[in-house]
Design a protein around this motif. Structure first.
Motif, PDB file in Angstrom:
ATOM      1  N   THR A  48       0.831  -1.208   0.000  1.00 56.51           N
ATOM      2  CA  THR A  48       0.000   0.000   0.000  1.00 56.51           C
ATOM      3  C   THR A  48       0.856   1.244   0.000  1.00 56.51           C
ATOM      4  OG1 THR A  48      -1.771  -1.150   1.153  1.00 56.51           O
ATOM      5  CG2 THR A  48      -1.808   1.238   1.223  1.00 56.51           C
ATOM      6  N   ALA A  49       1.928   1.217   0.790  1.00 56.82           N
ATOM      7  CA  ALA A  49       2.840   2.364   0.823  1.00 56.82           C
ATOM      8  C   ALA A  49       3.535   2.548  -0.513  1.00 56.82           C
ATOM      9  CB  ALA A  49       3.874   2.171   1.930  1.00 56.82           C
ATOM     10  N   LEU A  50       3.881   1.435  -1.166  1.00 59.66           N
ATOM     11  CA  LEU A  50       4.569   1.524  -2.454  1.00 59.66           C
ATOM     12  C   LEU A  50       3.704   2.143  -3.530  1.00 59.66           C
ATOM     13  CD1 LEU A  50       6.390  -1.920  -2.577  1.00 59.66           C
ATOM     14  CD2 LEU A  50       7.456   0.316  -2.542  1.00 59.66           C
ATOM     15  N   CYS A  51       2.392   1.939  -3.419  1.00 57.24           N
ATOM     16  CA  CYS A  51       1.500   2.484  -4.435  1.00 57.24           C
ATOM     17  C   CYS A  51       1.568   3.999  -4.505  1.00 57.24           C
ATOM     18  CB  CYS A  51       0.059   2.045  -4.170  1.00 57.24           C
ATOM     19  SG  CYS A  51      -0.199   0.284  -4.491  1.00 57.24           S
ATOM     20  N   MET A  52       2.132   4.637  -3.469  1.00 56.35           N
ATOM     21  CA  MET A  52       2.267   6.095  -3.482  1.00 56.35           C
ATOM     22  C   MET A  52       3.380   6.545  -4.406  1.00 56.35           C
ATOM     23  SD  MET A  52       1.981   6.929   0.531  1.00 56.35           S
ATOM     24  CE  MET A  52       0.987   5.899   1.572  1.00 56.35           C
ATOM     25  N   LEU A  53       4.304   5.652  -4.725  1.00 57.33           N
ATOM     26  CA  LEU A  53       5.486   6.077  -5.476  1.00 57.33           C
ATOM     27  C   LEU A  53       5.129   6.790  -6.767  1.00 57.33           C
ATOM     28  CD1 LEU A  53       7.882   3.035  -5.062  1.00 57.33           C
ATOM     29  CD2 LEU A  53       8.311   5.366  -4.310  1.00 57.33           C
TER      30      LEU A  53
ATOM     31  N   LYS B 289      11.610  -6.571  -1.762  1.00 60.67           N
ATOM     32  CA  LYS B 289      10.905  -7.573  -2.562  1.00 60.67           C
ATOM     33  C   LYS B 289       9.579  -7.011  -3.085  1.00 60.67           C
ATOM     34  CE  LYS B 289      12.830 -11.657  -0.259  1.00 60.67           C
ATOM     35  NZ  LYS B 289      12.519 -12.855   0.579  1.00 60.67           N
ATOM     36  N   ALA B 290       8.869  -6.329  -2.203  1.00 60.67           N
ATOM     37  CA  ALA B 290       7.581  -5.753  -2.617  1.00 60.67           C
ATOM     38  C   ALA B 290       7.776  -4.686  -3.677  1.00 60.67           C
ATOM     39  CB  ALA B 290       6.855  -5.176  -1.403  1.00 60.67           C
ATOM     40  N   LEU B 291       8.832  -3.891  -3.540  1.00 59.73           N
ATOM     41  CA  LEU B 291       9.110  -2.847  -4.520  1.00 59.73           C
ATOM     42  C   LEU B 291       9.398  -3.440  -5.892  1.00 59.73           C
ATOM     43  CD1 LEU B 291       9.682   0.044  -5.401  1.00 59.73           C
ATOM     44  CD2 LEU B 291      12.006  -0.211  -4.507  1.00 59.73           C
ATOM     45  N   ALA B 292      10.236  -4.491  -5.921  1.00 63.41           N
ATOM     46  CA  ALA B 292      10.561  -5.131  -7.200  1.00 63.41           C
ATOM     47  C   ALA B 292       9.307  -5.676  -7.872  1.00 63.41           C
ATOM     48  CB  ALA B 292      11.577  -6.244  -6.981  1.00 63.41           C
ATOM     49  N   SER B 293       8.415  -6.287  -7.061  1.00 68.44           N
ATOM     50  CA  SER B 293       7.160  -6.815  -7.614  1.00 68.44           C
ATOM     51  C   SER B 293       6.280  -5.698  -8.149  1.00 68.44           C
ATOM     52  CB  SER B 293       6.429  -7.613  -6.526  1.00 68.44           C
ATOM     53  OG  SER B 293       5.156  -8.028  -6.975  1.00 68.44           O
ATOM     54  N   TYR B 294       6.190  -4.613  -7.383  1.00 70.10           N
ATOM     55  CA  TYR B 294       5.355  -3.474  -7.794  1.00 70.10           C
ATOM     56  C   TYR B 294       5.825  -2.872  -9.115  1.00 70.10           C
ATOM     57  CZ  TYR B 294       3.541   1.299  -7.744  1.00 70.10           C
ATOM     58  OH  TYR B 294       2.950   2.480  -8.083  1.00 70.10           O
ATOM     59  N   LEU B 295       7.119  -2.657  -9.236  1.00 66.47           N
ATOM     60  CA  LEU B 295       7.643  -2.012 -10.439  1.00 66.47           C
ATOM     61  C   LEU B 295       7.487  -2.889 -11.669  1.00 66.47           C
ATOM     62  CD1 LEU B 295      10.902  -0.369  -9.035  1.00 66.47           C
ATOM     63  CD2 LEU B 295       8.667   0.676  -9.373  1.00 66.47           C
ATOM     64  N   ASN B 296       7.458  -4.201 -11.479  1.00 68.05           N
ATOM     65  CA  ASN B 296       7.368  -5.120 -12.614  1.00 68.05           C
ATOM     66  C   ASN B 296       5.937  -5.469 -13.005  1.00 68.05           C
ATOM     67  OD1 ASN B 296      10.163  -5.391 -13.002  1.00 68.05           O
ATOM     68  ND2 ASN B 296      10.300  -6.959 -11.393  1.00 68.05           N
ATOM     69  N   THR B 297       4.979  -5.237 -12.092  1.00 64.32           N
ATOM     70  CA  THR B 297       3.610  -5.678 -12.367  1.00 64.32           C
ATOM     71  C   THR B 297       2.590  -4.556 -12.446  1.00 64.32           C
ATOM     72  OG1 THR B 297       3.208  -6.045 -10.001  1.00 64.32           O
ATOM     73  CG2 THR B 297       4.034  -7.918 -11.282  1.00 64.32           C
ATOM     74  N   ASP B 298       2.822  -3.429 -11.765  1.00 64.43           N
ATOM     75  CA  ASP B 298       1.847  -2.341 -11.809  1.00 64.43           C
ATOM     76  C   ASP B 298       1.832  -1.706 -13.198  1.00 64.43           C
ATOM     77  OD1 ASP B 298       0.113  -0.331 -10.085  1.00 64.43           O
ATOM     78  OD2 ASP B 298       1.392   0.861 -11.407  1.00 64.43           O
TER      79      ASP B 298
END
Length: 631
Positions: free
Chosen positions: A10-15, A542-551
Motif C-alpha cells: 500500500t505504501a509503495l502504491c504512493m510512489l 521484494k515488494a518494490l521489485a514486484s510493484y515495479l514489474n507488475t503495476d
C-alpha cells in the motif's frame, strides 16, 4: 502475501502518485476524495455524494469528470463536444473523448484508456489528471484515495462593462464583423455581457436575466445533423428537458432547433448552424408558465443571418476583434492588454491569467516594493532562484534585456526550460517597479518557432498598460513569502519515537505525527514519512521489485531502480533506493531512505521532477535526513 507485505505494498502504491506541484500553484485547502470502483458513492472531505460508478479498464481507473472539477476547483471548457480542457492554477490539461492522447501544459503523452461517455456522464482517467494537479492517488484494492489541493479562489466574472446597444439611435441591426453574423436590433433588451473575444454575447431584459444569446465555437470537422444537435446540448443547464427537436428552414437556410424547459420554470429555444469552421448557436430564454412566451422573440431569431454588411449604416458592429487582437481589461488590477483573438481569460483565477492551450500562458502579479531595490536587482534575484530550482541541463539560454513599457522601463529575463529534455518552453519574465508597487508579468510560450514567439511577446508586452495610481490607491502592502526561507520546523512523534526538522516553506498535507504516515508538499515535489510496524527492509525491497514489474502505471512510466545502496547518515546506516520514471509526462525521481528500529521500518520518500532534482534540492533533502533523530 503476509499482512506486513500488504501494508508495504500500500505504501509503495504512493510512489507513482507522488508528483510534484508547480512552484507557482496557489496553495488552497486540502481535499481528500475517496471512491470505489463500481460504487455510486464518492466521499469528498467527509461528505458522501452519488456519482456514475468509476470503472477500471486496461488497468486504468476512469472516474466522472465532475468529481475532478468540483473537488479540485478546476475550470472546465468543452469544445466540439469532445475536447476537454481543465485549468488548475497554471496547469492546463487537454483530453479528448475517444482519444488516448493527453496534453499537460502542451506536452503530449499516451493514455492506456481513452476518456469515454457512460450513461451521459464523461469518465476520465483519474491518475493522469491528479498527477498534473500535484495530487496523490493511493489505490487499495477497489478503494482509491486522492489527496490534493483546491485551486486558487475564483474571481467574479468580468462583464466587460459593456453598455446596452438600445441607446444607439438610428441602429436597426446588430452584428459582429469579425465572426460575420447580424440580426435585427433587440430594442427592448440591452447588451449586458460579451466575452473578451466576442464569441459569447448576451442581451438581457430589465431584470438582467439573459434573454437572447449568440454563442460561437470553432469546429474543424463538418458536423452531421445529430452532431450539431449534440453541440447545442452543451449549452443546456443541468435540469433542462427537451420539448422539441427538429430541422427548420429560415430564409432557405437550415437550422437545428431545440426547445427546452428547465425545472425552475425557464423555457429556451436554441438554433444551431455550422458555417465553414465555426458553429453558431443563437438562443432565447424566458421565465413563464407556457412556452408560448418564447413567441415574442421569433422574429428576432428569424432575422439572424451569417453575413455582415459593412456598408450598412443601420448595422451596429459589436465586434471585440481589431486586426486579430482583442483588448482585455481587468478593472480589479487596473490593467489593459491586447491579446490574440484565440487567447482566453481564466475567469476563475484570482489574479490576471490568460492562456491558449496550444500556445502558452500569461500571468500577472503585484507585490510591494522593497526599500531601494531596483528592477535589475529583482531580476537578478529571480534568476538565482531559477538556477537553484532547476537542474543545470533542464534550463538554458538565459538572456537579459531592457524594454520600454507604457509605465516605465521594464527588465526582461528570457530563458528556456524543459521537463523531459524533448519539449522546451520559452519564458519571458518582465519586472517593473512603479510607484509603491512592483509588477511581474510571465509569458510561458510553447511555440517551437522562436521568431514567432518573440514577435508575440513583443506585441503583447508593448500593449500592456497599468493604472499604477489605481493600484497604489487600492493595494497596500503585499509582502513576498521570503520570510520563511531558510527556516525549519521541528516535528516529533511520541508514539513512534522520532523527531525531524522540515523546511518552513513546505506545506503539510497529512501532519499528524502520531499517525504512521505524514506527507508534505515540498517546494518542488512531495515528501512522505511512513512507519510500518513489524516490517523489514528486505520485505520492502521484494515488494518494490514486484510493484515495479507488475503495476501497469509503473510499467507505462518506464519505472526502474537506478540506485540501491547503503548510506551513512549521522552514524546510522540507511538503505537508499532511487526509482526513476523516465516515461512519465514529467519524468520523475523518487528517493526512498529506510532504516529499521525497534521492530519498525521507517521509510522516508522524496519525489521530485527530474528537472527539479538540482543541487539545491539535494542539499535540502540532506538537511532533512540529517535532522532525523530517534528517541
Amino acid at each position: 502475501m503476509t499482512k506486513r507485505l500488504l501494508v508495504i505494498m500500500t505504501a509503495l502504491c504512493m510512489l507513482l502518485a507522488c508528483f510534484p506541484i508547480a512552484a507557482s500553484a496557489a496553495a488552497g485547502d486540502s481535499v481528500v476524495i475517496k471512491l470505489t470502483i463500481g460504487s455510486p458513492t464518492v466521499n469528498i472531505n467527509g461528505v458522501d455524494s452519488k456519482i456514475q460508478p468509476p470503472v477500471k479498464e486496461n488497468g486504468t481507473t476512469l472516474v466522472p469528470l465532475s468529481v475532478i472539477t468540483k473537488a479540485f476547483g478546476a475550470k472546465l471548457n468543452l469544445e466540439k463536444n469532445k475536447i476537454i480542457t481543465l485549468k488548475y492554477n497554471s496547469t492546463v490539461v487537454v483530453l479528448t473523448i475517444g482519444s488516448k492522447e493527453v496534453k499537460v501544459n502542451g506536452v503530449v503523452t499516451k493514455l492506456t484508456t481513452a476518456p469515454k461517455i457512460v450513461n451521459s456522464v464523461t469518465l476520465v482517467p483519474v491518475r493522469v489528471i491528479a498527477q498534473a494537479f500535484g495530487a496523490t492517488v493511493v489505490p487499495s484494492g477497489n478503494l482509491i484515495t486522492i489527496t490534493g489541493k483546491v485551486a486558487g479562489d475564483a474571481a467574479s466574472t468580468n462583464t466587460g462593462g459593456t453598455s446596452g446597444i438600445d441607446t444607439d439611435a438610428g441602429k436597426t441591426k446588430v452584428g459582429d464583423s469579425y465572426y460575420g453574423w447580424s440580426m435585427n436590433y433587440p430594442t427592448d433588451l440591452s447588451l449586458s455581457y460579451q466575452s473578451d473575444n466576442g464569441d459569447w454575447t448576451v442581451w438581457s431584459d430589465g431584470s438582467n436575466n439573459p434573454t437572447v444569446v449568440v454563442g460561437i465555437e470553432d469546429e474543424e470537422d463538418t458536423l452531421t445533423k445529430e452532431e450539431l444537435r449534440d453541440q447545442i446540448q452543451t449549452y443546456f443547464g443541468d435540469n433542462e428537458l427537451v420539448m422539441e427537436k427538429k430541422t427548420i428552414s429560415v430564409g432557405g437556410v437550415s437550422y437545428e432547433k431545440m426547445v427546452t424547459k428547465s425545472r425552475d420554470g425557464w423555457f429556451f429555444e436554441y438554433r444551431g448552424i455550422q458555417k465553414d469552421k465555426r458553429v453558431f448557436v443563437v438562443m432565447s430564454g424566458v421565465k413563464a408558465t407556457s412556452r408560448d412566451a418564447l413567441n415574442k422573440y421569433q422574429d428576432l431569431l428569424d432575422s439572424f443571418t451569417l453575413s455582415f454588411d459593412k456598408s450598412d449604416r443601420s448595422l451596429k458592429d459589436v465586434t471585440k476583434v481589431v486586426n486579430g487582437f482583442i483588448t482585455v481589461h481587468d478593472e480589479d488590477y487596473g490593467i489593459e492588454v491586447k491579446l490574440p483573438v484565440n487567447w482566453h481569460r481564466d475567469t476563475e483565477s484570482s489574479t490576471p491569467l490568460f492562456f491558449n492551450v496550444d500556445e502558452g500562458l500569461i500571468d500577472f502579479a503585484i507585490k510591494s516594493t522593497v526599500d531601494n531595490e531596483t528592477a535589475e536587482q529583482w531580476r537578478a534575484k529571480e534568476r538565482a532562484k531559477l538556477e537553484k530550482q532547476f537542474a543545470s541541463d533542464y534550463i538554458r539560454n538565459f538572456e537579459e534585456s531592457t524594454i520600454t513599457l507604457k509605465n516605465g522601463q521594464g527588465q526582461v529575463l528570457k530563458y528556456e526550460y524543459t521537463w523531459d529534455k524533448k519539449n522546451w518552453i520559452t519564458e519571458y519574465d518582465v519586472f517593473l517597479i512603479a510607484g509603491d508597487h512592483k509588477y511581474s508579468v510571465s509569458f510561458y510560450l510553447i511555440k517551437a518557432d522562436s521568431l514567432k514567439t518573440k514577435l508575440m511577446f513583443t506585441q503583447i508586452i508593448n500593449s500592456l498598460s497599468i493604472d499604477t495610481k489605481y493600484v497604489d490607491s487600492n493595494f497596500s502592502e503585499i509582502e513576498e513569502a521570503t520570510d520563511l526561507e531558510g527556516q525549519v520546523l521541528k516535528k516529533s512523534s511520541n508514539k513512534y519515537s522520532y523527531s525531524i526538522e522540515l523546511p518552513a516553506t513546505w506545506t503539510a498535507d497529512e501532519k499528524d505525527f502520531e499517525s504512521s504516515l505524514v506527507s508534505y508538499y515540498t517546494d518542488h515535489g512531495t515528501f512522505f514519512l511512513n512507519v510500518i510496524e513489524d516490517a523489514t527492509a528486505l520485505e520492502y525491497n521484494k515488494a518494490l521489485a514486484s510493484y515495479l514489474n507488475t503495476d501497469e502505471d509503473a510499467v507505462a512510466a518506464g519505472a526502474e531502480i537506478s540506485q540501491n545502496v547503503m548510506v551513512n547518515i549521522n552514524g546510522s546506516m540507511f538503505q537508499r533506493i532511487d526509482v526513476v520514471y523516465p516515461k512519465a509526462s514529467q519524468p520523475l525521481k523518487s528517493s526512498v531512505y529506510m532504516i529499521e528500529r525497534n521492530n519498525r521500518l521507517y521509510v522516508l520518500q522524496f519525489t521530485v521532477s527530474q528537472a527539479n532534482d538540482s543541487a539545491g534540492y539535494q542539499e535540502e533533502v540532506t538537511k532533512v535526513l540529517e535532522s532525523l533523530k530517534f528517541n
